[in-house]
Design a protein around this motif. Structure first.
Motif, short mmCIF file in Angstrom:
data_model
loop_
_atom_site.label_atom_id
_atom_site.label_comp_id
_atom_site.label_asym_id
_atom_site.label_seq_id
_atom_site.Cartn_x
_atom_site.Cartn_y
_atom_site.Cartn_z
N VAL A 221 -10.96 1.99 10.69
CA VAL A 221 -9.54 1.80 10.36
C VAL A 221 -9.16 2.81 9.28
N VAL A 222 -8.02 3.46 9.48
CA VAL A 222 -7.59 4.52 8.57
C VAL A 222 -6.24 4.18 7.97
N SER A 223 -6.17 4.25 6.64
CA SER A 223 -4.92 4.04 5.91
C SER A 223 -5.10 4.61 4.51
N GLN A 224 -4.17 4.27 3.60
CA GLN A 224 -4.39 4.65 2.21
C GLN A 224 -5.45 3.73 1.59
N SER A 225 -6.09 4.21 0.54
CA SER A 225 -7.23 3.48 -0.02
C SER A 225 -6.84 2.11 -0.58
N PHE A 226 -5.60 1.96 -1.04
CA PHE A 226 -5.21 0.64 -1.56
C PHE A 226 -4.98 -0.36 -0.42
N HIS A 227 -4.79 0.13 0.79
CA HIS A 227 -4.48 -0.71 1.94
C HIS A 227 -5.71 -1.00 2.81
N VAL A 228 -6.67 -0.10 2.78
CA VAL A 228 -7.82 -0.20 3.67
C VAL A 228 -8.59 -1.51 3.54
N PRO A 229 -8.87 -2.04 2.34
CA PRO A 229 -9.61 -3.30 2.28
C PRO A 229 -8.91 -4.43 3.04
N ARG A 230 -7.60 -4.51 2.94
CA ARG A 230 -6.87 -5.57 3.67
C ARG A 230 -6.98 -5.33 5.18
N ALA A 231 -6.83 -4.09 5.61
CA ALA A 231 -6.91 -3.78 7.03
C ALA A 231 -8.30 -4.11 7.58
N VAL A 232 -9.34 -3.75 6.84
CA VAL A 232 -10.70 -4.04 7.27
C VAL A 232 -10.93 -5.54 7.32
N ALA A 233 -10.49 -6.26 6.30
CA ALA A 233 -10.69 -7.71 6.25
C ALA A 233 -10.00 -8.40 7.42
#
Length: 228
Positions: free
Chosen positions: A151-163
């Motif tokens: 999953v690719v996004s900005q670093s502040f968003h990636v943890p939520r996307a991964v979770a």
């Protein structure tokens, strides 16, 4: 003290207590949602160079500016996806974003951007109903049959996307962009927004809501990956 003043005093104290309890409850909800998010994503966020290979990169949509030009934030995500493809980390790229109106097309703009930078058109699959992170992850799994992805996004968003993706059955790792930190006000707004977005993400996962549009199975990702 008159009876009226006593009643008003009691009402005020009850209001203060209720307000305090409400504030405390809100803090607990926000904190626990963010703890769940960080715990779920722990060990699954990497740099582009270190992330394990996966069949597909899932690029989450963001603002597209007229005339159909990816914003700096979205362009940075797409550059990472292209880097992953060029390095052989992924075999296909699923671009997921908002296309609720014909005049605004995030996936289409993402596709044009990637093709212009050398990614073969047949390796790019469009999800036109990725209206938010949950919908993108849910549709990746239920509509496009994705079981493993980067999953690719900005670093502040990636943890939520991964979770969220992992909670919905997608074995996801994440790569985050940090170049957009140069846009400090927008970056700060994104970081602050994540605190509240974590609550919505946790709620969506708990209730297992369907995405806005579900639809039948699509074979685009499978075909792109099978081409090698």
């Amino acid at each position: 003290m008159s009876l009226g003043r006593i009643r008003r005093s009691r009402w005020f104290r009850r209001l203060v207590v209720a307000g305090g309890l409400g504030t405390a409850l809100a803090i607990v909800i926000v904190a626990s949602s963010n703890l769940w998010l960080r715990t779920s994503a722990a060990g699954h966020v990497y740099s582009a160079a270190e992330v394990p290979e996966a069949p597909v990169a899932l690029v989450l949509g963001a603002q597209v500016d007229p005339p159909a030009e990816p914003s700096a934030f979205l362009a940075a995500r797409l550059d990472i996806a292209r880097e992953l493809y060029d390095a052989g980390k992924v075999k296909a790229i699923l671009v997921s974003g908002d296309h609720a109106e014909w005049s605004y097309d995030e996936p289409g703009a993402m596709q044009v951007y990637l093709i212009a930078r050398g990614v073969p058109a047949e390796k790019i699959v469009l999800d036109h109903a990725g209206f938010d992170t949950y919908d993108s992850c849910a549709r990746a799994k239920q509509v496009f049959g994705v079981s493993r992805a980067i999953v690719v996004s900005q670093s502040f968003h990636v943890p939520r996307a991964v979770a969220v993706c992992r909670s919905l059955g997608v074995e996801a790792d994440g790569v985050g962009d940090d170049t957009a930190r140069a846009y400090k006000p927008l970056w700060l707004r994104g970081e602050v927004r994540e605190w509240g977005a974590a609550v919505k993400a946790a709620w969506d996962v708990v209730i297992r809501r369907d995405p806005v549009f579900l639809g039948p199975h699509e074979t685009g990702v499978e075909s792109a990956v099978a081409q090698g």
